[in-house]
Design an enzyme around this catalytic site. Structure first.
Site, PDB file in Angstrom:
ATOM      1  N   CYS A   1      43.742  36.282  36.211  1.00 40.57           N
ATOM      2  CA  CYS A   1      44.461  35.191  35.558  1.00 40.57           C
ATOM      3  C   CYS A   1      44.121  35.095  34.370  1.00 40.57           C
ATOM      4  O   CYS A   1      44.181  36.561  33.704  1.00 40.57           O
ATOM      5  CB  CYS A   1      43.918  33.612  36.259  1.00 40.57           C
ATOM      6  SG  CYS A   1      45.424  32.578  35.180  1.00 40.57           S
TER       7      CYS A   1
ATOM      8  N   GLU B   1      42.471  33.412  44.873  1.00 42.32           N
ATOM      9  CA  GLU B   1      42.007  33.121  45.636  1.00 42.32           C
ATOM     10  C   GLU B   1      42.321  31.617  46.248  1.00 42.32           C
ATOM     11  O   GLU B   1      42.076  30.584  47.078  1.00 42.32           O
ATOM     12  CB  GLU B   1      40.398  32.815  45.239  1.00 42.32           C
ATOM     13  CG  GLU B   1      40.740  31.376  44.007  1.00 42.32           C
ATOM     14  CD  GLU B   1      41.264  32.365  43.000  1.00 42.32           C
ATOM     15  OE1 GLU B   1      41.076  31.438  41.428  1.00 42.32           O
ATOM     16  OE2 GLU B   1      41.645  33.477  43.120  1.00 42.32           O
TER      17      GLU B   1
ATOM     18  N   HIS C   1      46.847  33.820  41.073  1.00 42.99           N
ATOM     19  CA  HIS C   1      45.245  33.378  41.840  1.00 42.99           C
ATOM     20  C   HIS C   1      45.569  34.258  43.166  1.00 42.99           C
ATOM     21  O   HIS C   1      45.477  33.557  44.041  1.00 42.99           O
ATOM     22  CB  HIS C   1      44.449  31.817  41.741  1.00 42.99           C
ATOM     23  CG  HIS C   1      44.419  31.767  40.067  1.00 42.99           C
ATOM     24  ND1 HIS C   1      43.413  31.800  39.485  1.00 42.99           N
ATOM     25  CD2 HIS C   1      45.311  31.106  39.428  1.00 42.99           C
ATOM     26  CE1 HIS C   1      43.307  31.116  38.190  1.00 42.99           C
ATOM     27  NE2 HIS C   1      44.281  30.538  38.003  1.00 42.99           N
TER      28      HIS C   1
END
Length: 219
Positions: A89, A199, A197
């Site tokens: 990001c 994650e 992202h």
């Protein structure tokens, strides 16, 4: 979509850079599920001992570069040595040369790490900004990071996107009124980043994190 299976053993030692703006907890969990032993640190000496370095980030470009300023030389040395550096990001945007964000906020030009020459530009589309939500990934060229993710969806939250000087730096794209780079990489392939992202991107994100960890292990 294939089901992600967490590895049974640790594959690589990874440093997660703590410079005050990263989503460290969820990034650590994702990397650990992908097979990494994770050290969260702002100690440049730890970079050399790691198989790979992750530069996370949430926030403004200027603040990111100011906070990471003391680590600039260590990060660029790590990249110049051909070792894996993964920006997420804001961390991905910091890999570029500069950003329109500081100018847009009236703060003047801010220089990024300049590991992938280019600038970050603001969305100029008839859609809500920041862009928030799930978008399909279209792979533009081969890179180990994007193995197995063509046509899968990832989660984005951003107002600016990368515009590399060299179109070959674009590894994958997504669409938000304009095709924009979702994944970028340098010529050597060891410096790369995702605008989204991983994650927070479910099994697609875990696949990308596993690809990263395996790349680190192979290097």
């Amino acid at each position: 979509m294939s089901t992600f299976k967490p590895p049974a053993e640790t594959l690589a030692d990874v440093v997660l850079v703590d410079y005050g703006l990263g989503n460290l907890r969820s990034a650590t969990r994702g990397l650990e599920r992908a097979g990494a032993a994770v050290e969260i640190t702002d100690d440049p000496e730890a970079f050399a001992a790691a198989d790979g370095v992750v530069l996370p980030g949430v926030g403004a470009f200027r603040e990111g570069m100011e906070n990471a300023g003391p680590l600039r030389e260590a990060l660029t040395d790590h990249a110049d040595a051909g070792r894996p550096l993964f920006g997420i990001c804001l961390g991905m945007q910091m890999l570029l040369t500069t950003s329109e964000e500081a100018d847009h906020e009236g703060e003047g030009e801010v220089t990024g790490l300049d590991l992938i020459p280019g600038t970050n530009v603001r969305f100029e589309v008839d859609r809500k900004v920041p862009h928030m939500g799930w978008n399909e990934l279209e792979v533009a060229r081969d890179h180990p990071l994007v193995d197995g993710v063509e046509g899968e969806y990832a989660y984005f939250v951003h107002s600016y996107y990368a515009e590399p000087n060299d179109s070959d730096a674009v590894v994958a794209t997504a669409d938000y009124g304009v095709d924009f780079p979702a994944v970028v990489a340098n010529d050597a392939g060891n410096v790369f980043g995702t605008q989204f992202h991983p994650e927070k991107s479910g099994e697609t994100g875990l696949r990308i994190l596993r690809n990263f960890v395996e790349y680190c292990a192979e290097r």
